[in-house]
Design an enzyme around this catalytic site. Structure first.
Site, PDB file in Angstrom:
ATOM      1  N   ASP A 104       0.853  -1.186   0.000  1.00 53.48           N
ATOM      2  CA  ASP A 104       0.000   0.000   0.000  1.00 53.48           C
ATOM      3  C   ASP A 104       0.898   1.248   0.000  1.00 53.48           C
ATOM      4  OD1 ASP A 104      -2.396   1.448   0.233  1.00 53.48           O
ATOM      5  OD2 ASP A 104      -2.467   1.267   2.399  1.00 53.48           O
ATOM      6  N   PHE A 153     -10.308  -0.019   0.046  1.00 53.49           N
ATOM      7  CA  PHE A 153      -9.956  -0.872   1.177  1.00 53.49           C
ATOM      8  C   PHE A 153     -10.551  -2.249   0.977  1.00 53.49           C
ATOM      9  CE2 PHE A 153      -9.675  -2.451   5.502  1.00 53.49           C
ATOM     10  CZ  PHE A 153      -8.370  -2.085   5.785  1.00 53.49           C
ATOM     11  N   VAL A 154      -9.679  -3.247   0.910  1.00 52.09           N
ATOM     12  CA  VAL A 154     -10.130  -4.603   0.616  1.00 52.09           C
ATOM     13  C   VAL A 154     -10.004  -5.510   1.839  1.00 52.09           C
ATOM     14  CG1 VAL A 154      -9.543  -4.407  -1.827  1.00 52.09           C
ATOM     15  CG2 VAL A 154      -7.858  -5.317  -0.238  1.00 52.09           C
TER      16      VAL A 154
HETATM   17  P1  IMP Z   1       1.811  -0.312   3.873  1.00 52.42           P
HETATM   18  O1  IMP Z   1       2.843  -0.211   4.940  1.00 52.42           O
HETATM   19  O2  IMP Z   1       0.954   0.934   3.815  1.00 52.42           O
HETATM   20  O3  IMP Z   1       2.342  -0.693   2.531  1.00 52.42           O
HETATM   21  O4  IMP Z   1       0.763  -1.371   4.367  1.00 52.42           O
HETATM   22  C1  IMP Z   1       0.910  -2.685   4.150  1.00 52.42           C
HETATM   23  C2  IMP Z   1       0.009  -3.498   5.052  1.00 52.42           C
HETATM   24  O5  IMP Z   1      -1.174  -2.794   5.410  1.00 52.42           O
HETATM   25  C3  IMP Z   1      -0.459  -4.712   4.313  1.00 52.42           C
HETATM   26  O6  IMP Z   1       0.448  -5.760   4.475  1.00 52.42           O
HETATM   27  C4  IMP Z   1      -1.794  -4.990   4.945  1.00 52.42           C
HETATM   28  O7  IMP Z   1      -1.632  -5.807   6.072  1.00 52.42           O
HETATM   29  C5  IMP Z   1      -2.303  -3.635   5.356  1.00 52.42           C
HETATM   30  N1  IMP Z   1      -3.247  -3.104   4.338  1.00 52.42           N
HETATM   31  C6  IMP Z   1      -2.996  -2.176   3.384  1.00 52.42           C
HETATM   32  N2  IMP Z   1      -4.075  -1.945   2.624  1.00 52.42           N
HETATM   33  C7  IMP Z   1      -5.034  -2.773   3.085  1.00 52.42           C
HETATM   34  C8  IMP Z   1      -6.396  -3.035   2.686  1.00 52.42           C
HETATM   35  O8  IMP Z   1      -6.956  -2.476   1.725  1.00 52.42           O
HETATM   36  N3  IMP Z   1      -7.048  -3.966   3.424  1.00 52.42           N
HETATM   37  C9  IMP Z   1      -6.487  -4.626   4.467  1.00 52.42           C
HETATM   38  N4  IMP Z   1      -5.233  -4.428   4.862  1.00 52.42           N
HETATM   39  C10 IMP Z   1      -4.514  -3.504   4.195  1.00 52.42           C
END
Ligand code: IMP
Ligand code: MG
Length: 181
Positions: A104, A153-154
């Protein structure tokens, strides 16, 4: 299922996920032919993907898990990332494949990869089921991506909102009213 009513849309069905995971597994099997790999997954969101992916890879492998702090109950990540459970195994000299549910902002993987590289693996690659490039804040090099998705958001297939919905066999977009959006 019980939670179907909370979904705005089903993004990928159980069958679509299964087919794509098999393709990733076949590609990984080919790319690492003749080598032993270590799958390393980030708890908890990647646990379903990890289990399915591992069974599509036809190579000698070991598995390990780590956990990092993430969202709490919100829907967007902070820049602050902390290891809450470290690996059990030593990764030095190993071919490590980091398995993530979703990339993300990139904060989590950016930080994690920095730490893992300091432990001198023979190689390190990243396989993420989902990528939301629109939301990227930190650059992360990804070697294998299941699906590139829009900024929504999934939940399901291991992924949660406030720890719920991980058990859904498909991947859905939650209705915004469910998380007060
Ligand atoms: P980042 O540090 O923002 O890249 O977030 C990564 C982590 O956030 C992922 O491994 C997920 O566990 C969680 N995450 C990010 N987007 C979503 C979503 O749309 N649904 C559920 N979990 C999410
Ligand atoms: Mg995760």
């Amino acid at each position: 299922m019980l939670f179907d009513k909370d979904m705005q849309e089903i993004l990928y069905s159980e069958e679509q996920l299964k087919a794509r995971v098999a393709e990733l597994g076949a590609q990984i099997t080919k790319d690492y032919a003749g080598q032993e790999i270590m799958l390393l997954s980030v708890l908890r969101g990647a646990f379903v993907f990890m289990a399915d992916l591992a069974r599509t890879i036809d190579l000698p492998m070991t598995l390990d898990f780590m956990a990092v702090s993430s969202y709490g109950k919100g829907t967007s990540s902070s820049g602050q990332v902390q290891i809450t459970k470290d690996l059990t195994e030593d990764i030095s000299g190993r071919h490590v494949l980091v398995v993530e549910d979703i990339l993300d902002s990139g904060n989590t993987l950016h930080y994690l990869l920095k730490i893992l590289e300091q432990r001198h693996p023979a190689s390190i690659k990243v396989c993420t089921l989902l990528d939301k490039p629109d939301r990227r804040v930190k650059p992360v090099h990804v070697d294998y991506t299941g699906f590139t998705i829009p900024d929504a958001f999934v939940v399901g297939y291991g992924m949660d909102y406030a720890e719920k919905y991980r058990n859904l066999p498909y991947l859905g977009i939650l209705k915004p009213e469910v998380y007060g959006g």
